[in-house]
Scaffold this motif. Structure first.
Motif, PDB file in Angstrom:
ATOM      1  N   SER A 105     -43.176 137.934  54.555  1.00  0.00           N
ATOM      2  CA  SER A 105     -42.699 136.996  55.157  1.00  0.00           C
ATOM      3  C   SER A 105     -41.540 137.392  55.942  1.00  0.00           C
ATOM      4  CB  SER A 105     -42.399 135.725  54.174  1.00  0.00           C
ATOM      5  OG  SER A 105     -41.600 134.665  54.977  1.00  0.00           O
ATOM      6  N   ASP A 106     -41.381 136.870  57.059  1.00  0.00           N
ATOM      7  CA  ASP A 106     -39.896 137.383  57.593  1.00  0.00           C
ATOM      8  C   ASP A 106     -38.983 136.288  57.394  1.00  0.00           C
ATOM      9  OD1 ASP A 106     -40.731 135.104  59.349  1.00  0.00           O
ATOM     10  OD2 ASP A 106     -41.165 136.409  61.080  1.00  0.00           O
ATOM     11  N   CYS A 107     -39.182 135.442  56.400  1.00  0.00           N
ATOM     12  CA  CYS A 107     -38.078 134.334  55.761  1.00  0.00           C
ATOM     13  C   CYS A 107     -37.527 134.848  54.549  1.00  0.00           C
ATOM     14  CB  CYS A 107     -38.659 133.111  55.633  1.00  0.00           C
ATOM     15  SG  CYS A 107     -37.569 131.760  55.280  1.00  0.00           S
ATOM     16  N   GLN A 108     -36.352 135.671  54.792  1.00  0.00           N
ATOM     17  CA  GLN A 108     -35.547 136.141  53.570  1.00  0.00           C
ATOM     18  C   GLN A 108     -35.132 135.251  52.594  1.00  0.00           C
ATOM     19  OE1 GLN A 108     -32.151 138.645  54.688  1.00  0.00           O
ATOM     20  NE2 GLN A 108     -32.785 140.056  52.836  1.00  0.00           N
ATOM     21  N   THR A 109     -35.022 133.894  53.157  1.00  0.00           N
ATOM     22  CA  THR A 109     -34.284 132.996  52.208  1.00  0.00           C
ATOM     23  C   THR A 109     -35.430 132.687  51.300  1.00  0.00           C
ATOM     24  OG1 THR A 109     -32.876 132.098  53.813  1.00  0.00           O
ATOM     25  CG2 THR A 109     -33.551 130.619  51.873  1.00  0.00           C
ATOM     26  N   LEU A 110     -36.763 132.547  51.765  1.00  0.00           N
ATOM     27  CA  LEU A 110     -37.897 132.164  50.978  1.00  0.00           C
ATOM     28  C   LEU A 110     -38.312 133.212  49.891  1.00  0.00           C
ATOM     29  CD1 LEU A 110     -40.280 130.354  50.407  1.00  0.00           C
ATOM     30  CD2 LEU A 110     -41.527 131.335  52.338  1.00  0.00           C
ATOM     31  N   THR A 111     -38.389 134.469  50.371  1.00  0.00           N
ATOM     32  CA  THR A 111     -38.820 135.692  49.464  1.00  0.00           C
ATOM     33  C   THR A 111     -37.610 135.864  48.407  1.00  0.00           C
ATOM     34  OG1 THR A 111     -37.844 137.335  50.909  1.00  0.00           O
ATOM     35  CG2 THR A 111     -40.273 136.791  51.197  1.00  0.00           C
ATOM     36  N   ARG A 112     -36.509 135.872  48.770  1.00  0.00           N
ATOM     37  CA  ARG A 112     -35.371 135.893  47.614  1.00  0.00           C
ATOM     38  C   ARG A 112     -35.559 134.786  46.638  1.00  0.00           C
ATOM     39  NH1 ARG A 112     -30.556 135.819  50.759  1.00  0.00           N
ATOM     40  NH2 ARG A 112     -30.937 137.895  51.202  1.00  0.00           N
ATOM     41  N   ILE A 114     -38.267 133.078  45.920  1.00  0.00           N
ATOM     42  CA  ILE A 114     -39.416 133.385  44.955  1.00  0.00           C
ATOM     43  C   ILE A 114     -39.301 134.315  43.870  1.00  0.00           C
ATOM     44  CG2 ILE A 114     -41.680 134.210  44.952  1.00  0.00           C
ATOM     45  CD1 ILE A 114     -41.958 132.480  47.605  1.00  0.00           C
ATOM     46  N   ASN A 115     -38.617 135.605  44.291  1.00  0.00           N
ATOM     47  CA  ASN A 115     -38.344 136.494  43.465  1.00  0.00           C
ATOM     48  C   ASN A 115     -37.309 136.566  42.602  1.00  0.00           C
ATOM     49  OD1 ASN A 115     -40.320 138.279  44.609  1.00  0.00           O
ATOM     50  ND2 ASN A 115     -39.245 138.765  46.452  1.00  0.00           N
ATOM     51  N   CYS A 116     -36.312 135.811  42.946  1.00  0.00           N
ATOM     52  CA  CYS A 116     -35.224 135.587  41.914  1.00  0.00           C
ATOM     53  C   CYS A 116     -35.306 134.171  41.120  1.00  0.00           C
ATOM     54  CB  CYS A 116     -33.755 135.518  42.743  1.00  0.00           C
ATOM     55  SG  CYS A 116     -33.372 137.230  43.572  1.00  0.00           S
ATOM     56  N   LYS A 117     -36.457 133.518  41.168  1.00  0.00           N
ATOM     57  CA  LYS A 117     -36.684 132.072  40.697  1.00  0.00           C
ATOM     58  C   LYS A 117     -35.634 131.274  40.986  1.00  0.00           C
ATOM     59  CE  LYS A 117     -40.199 133.954  38.274  1.00  0.00           C
ATOM     60  NZ  LYS A 117     -41.303 133.684  39.073  1.00  0.00           N
ATOM     61  N   ASN A 118     -35.292 131.285  42.348  1.00  0.00           N
ATOM     62  CA  ASN A 118     -34.094 130.208  42.542  1.00  0.00           C
ATOM     63  C   ASN A 118     -34.639 129.087  43.092  1.00  0.00           C
ATOM     64  OD1 ASN A 118     -31.945 132.243  42.560  1.00  0.00           O
ATOM     65  ND2 ASN A 118     -32.024 132.669  44.827  1.00  0.00           N
ATOM     66  N   ILE A 120     -34.686 125.849  45.308  1.00  0.00           N
ATOM     67  CA  ILE A 120     -33.906 125.290  46.479  1.00  0.00           C
ATOM     68  C   ILE A 120     -34.643 123.936  46.817  1.00  0.00           C
ATOM     69  CG2 ILE A 120     -33.942 125.527  49.072  1.00  0.00           C
ATOM     70  CD1 ILE A 120     -34.346 128.631  48.826  1.00  0.00           C
ATOM     71  N   ILE A 121     -33.560 122.818  46.692  1.00  0.00           N
ATOM     72  CA  ILE A 121     -34.118 121.488  46.649  1.00  0.00           C
ATOM     73  C   ILE A 121     -35.063 121.115  47.992  1.00  0.00           C
ATOM     74  CG2 ILE A 121     -33.305 119.009  46.869  1.00  0.00           C
ATOM     75  CD1 ILE A 121     -32.578 120.542  44.181  1.00  0.00           C
ATOM     76  N   GLU A 122     -34.636 121.534  48.938  1.00  0.00           N
ATOM     77  CA  GLU A 122     -35.582 121.418  50.301  1.00  0.00           C
ATOM     78  C   GLU A 122     -36.913 121.746  49.984  1.00  0.00           C
ATOM     79  OE1 GLU A 122     -35.109 122.450  54.913  1.00  0.00           O
ATOM     80  OE2 GLU A 122     -33.792 123.439  53.525  1.00  0.00           O
ATOM     81  N   ILE A 123     -37.067 122.956  49.399  1.00  0.00           N
ATOM     82  CA  ILE A 123     -38.651 123.204  49.332  1.00  0.00           C
ATOM     83  C   ILE A 123     -39.136 123.345  47.594  1.00  0.00           C
ATOM     84  CG2 ILE A 123     -38.669 124.571  51.215  1.00  0.00           C
ATOM     85  CD1 ILE A 123     -38.112 127.258  49.629  1.00  0.00           C
ATOM     86  N   PHE A 124     -38.390 122.630  46.987  1.00  0.00           N
ATOM     87  CA  PHE A 124     -38.622 122.642  45.461  1.00  0.00           C
ATOM     88  C   PHE A 124     -40.312 122.468  45.325  1.00  0.00           C
ATOM     89  CE2 PHE A 124     -39.230 120.590  41.225  1.00  0.00           C
ATOM     90  CZ  PHE A 124     -38.624 121.454  40.678  1.00  0.00           C
ATOM     91  N   GLY A 125     -40.802 121.471  45.922  1.00  0.00           N
ATOM     92  CA  GLY A 125     -42.139 120.998  45.379  1.00  0.00           C
ATOM     93  C   GLY A 125     -43.271 122.000  45.886  1.00  0.00           C
ATOM     94  N   LEU A 127     -42.395 125.353  46.195  1.00  0.00           N
ATOM     95  CA  LEU A 127     -42.079 126.445  45.350  1.00  0.00           C
ATOM     96  C   LEU A 127     -42.622 126.105  44.234  1.00  0.00           C
ATOM     97  CD1 LEU A 127     -38.316 127.298  45.772  1.00  0.00           C
ATOM     98  CD2 LEU A 127     -40.244 128.817  46.589  1.00  0.00           C
ATOM     99  N   HIS A 128     -42.737 125.021  43.674  1.00  0.00           N
ATOM    100  CA  HIS A 128     -43.632 124.771  42.513  1.00  0.00           C
ATOM    101  C   HIS A 128     -45.140 125.097  42.762  1.00  0.00           C
ATOM    102  CE1 HIS A 128     -46.015 122.364  39.398  1.00  0.00           C
ATOM    103  NE2 HIS A 128     -44.844 122.570  38.831  1.00  0.00           N
ATOM    104  N   ASP A 129     -45.784 124.602  43.780  1.00  0.00           N
ATOM    105  CA  ASP A 129     -47.058 124.827  44.172  1.00  0.00           C
ATOM    106  C   ASP A 129     -47.414 126.473  44.293  1.00  0.00           C
ATOM    107  OD1 ASP A 129     -47.401 122.334  44.197  1.00  0.00           O
ATOM    108  OD2 ASP A 129     -47.608 122.194  46.042  1.00  0.00           O
ATOM    109  N   ILE A 130     -46.376 127.084  44.959  1.00  0.00           N
ATOM    110  CA  ILE A 130     -46.496 128.525  45.125  1.00  0.00           C
ATOM    111  C   ILE A 130     -46.605 129.371  43.683  1.00  0.00           C
ATOM    112  CG2 ILE A 130     -45.214 130.826  45.919  1.00  0.00           C
ATOM    113  CD1 ILE A 130     -44.402 129.088  48.437  1.00  0.00           C
ATOM    114  N   ASP A 131     -45.695 128.963  42.933  1.00  0.00           N
ATOM    115  CA  ASP A 131     -45.807 129.476  41.424  1.00  0.00           C
ATOM    116  C   ASP A 131     -47.099 129.206  40.783  1.00  0.00           C
ATOM    117  OD1 ASP A 131     -44.275 130.668  39.220  1.00  0.00           O
ATOM    118  OD2 ASP A 131     -44.539 128.601  38.326  1.00  0.00           O
ATOM    119  N   HIS A 132     -47.370 127.820  40.886  1.00  0.00           N
ATOM    120  CA  HIS A 132     -48.837 127.461  40.123  1.00  0.00           C
ATOM    121  C   HIS A 132     -50.023 128.273  40.731  1.00  0.00           C
ATOM    122  CE1 HIS A 132     -52.237 125.101  38.747  1.00  0.00           C
ATOM    123  NE2 HIS A 132     -52.621 124.972  40.106  1.00  0.00           N
ATOM    124  N   PHE A 133     -50.265 128.494  41.841  1.00  0.00           N
ATOM    125  CA  PHE A 133     -51.253 129.343  42.586  1.00  0.00           C
ATOM    126  C   PHE A 133     -51.007 130.666  42.345  1.00  0.00           C
ATOM    127  CE2 PHE A 133     -51.907 125.132  44.847  1.00  0.00           C
ATOM    128  CZ  PHE A 133     -53.165 124.888  44.659  1.00  0.00           C
TER     129      PHE A 133
END
Length: 171
Positions: A105-112, A114-118, A120-125, A127-133
């Motif tokens: 992905s070209d979205c550094q905020t997103l990849t960081r 996920i990789n750092c287990k941060n 982010i309230i705005e995308i919390f749900g 991120l949870h789905d990404i982790d699940h799948f």
């Protein structure tokens, strides 16, 4: 005791330079032949709050190239759009039966995040789905790529959004 002291002094005077470990170059990461690369991207329209997302799957052996797009309504920000693009790519990859994948992905905020287990309230749900799948893969990685390396997927996302917006009736 004097003899021990003298022997210790002799050892101190023996100043052989310490050996510096030789650095070997890191071994290149080799991906299993079954692993695929999935590039994802999103285009977001602030006025309509719509997003066009795209995913592009490729594998060198045997040659494979697949891609697709999807439109999302009521998307509140570009970060939400990017996270939906990644989630869509993950779901498509699983649906096709792949068990090993590297996502780009070209979205550094997103990849960081996920990789750092941060969290982010705005995308919390999302991120949870990404982790699940993600737990369904035997091997998975998330990597940041520059926009120039993600140009083909970016063009797909923009085209999907443009076609969708131009096909809507005017009010």
């Amino acid at each position: 005791m004097a003899l021990e002291w003298e022997q210790a002094q002799e050892k101190k005077q023996d100043h052989t330079p310490p050996q510096v470990p030789i650095r070997t170059p890191p071994t290149p990461i080799t991906r299993p032949p079954s692993e695929i690369s999935c590039f994802v991207d999103a285009a977001w329209d602030a006025r309509s709050k719509r997003s066009g997302v795209a995913w592009r799957i490729s594998r060198n052996q045997p040659h494979l190239r697949l891609s697709g797009t999807q439109i999302f309504e009521a998307v509140s920000s570009p970060l939400v759009a990017e996270s939906l693009a990644l989630l869509t790519g993950i779901k498509q990859t699983l649906q096709m039966g792949f068990q090993s994948a590297a996502f780009y992905s070209d979205c550094q905020t997103l990849t960081r995040a996920i990789n750092c287990k941060n969290q982010i309230i705005e995308i919390f749900g999302v991120l949870h789905d990404i982790d699940h799948f993600s737990s369904r893969f035997s091997s998975i990685s998330f990597q940041f790529v520059s926009r120039s390396q993600n140009g083909e997927t970016d063009a797909l996302a923009k085209r999907a959004l443009k076609v969708h917006v131009s096909s809507l009736p005017s009010l």
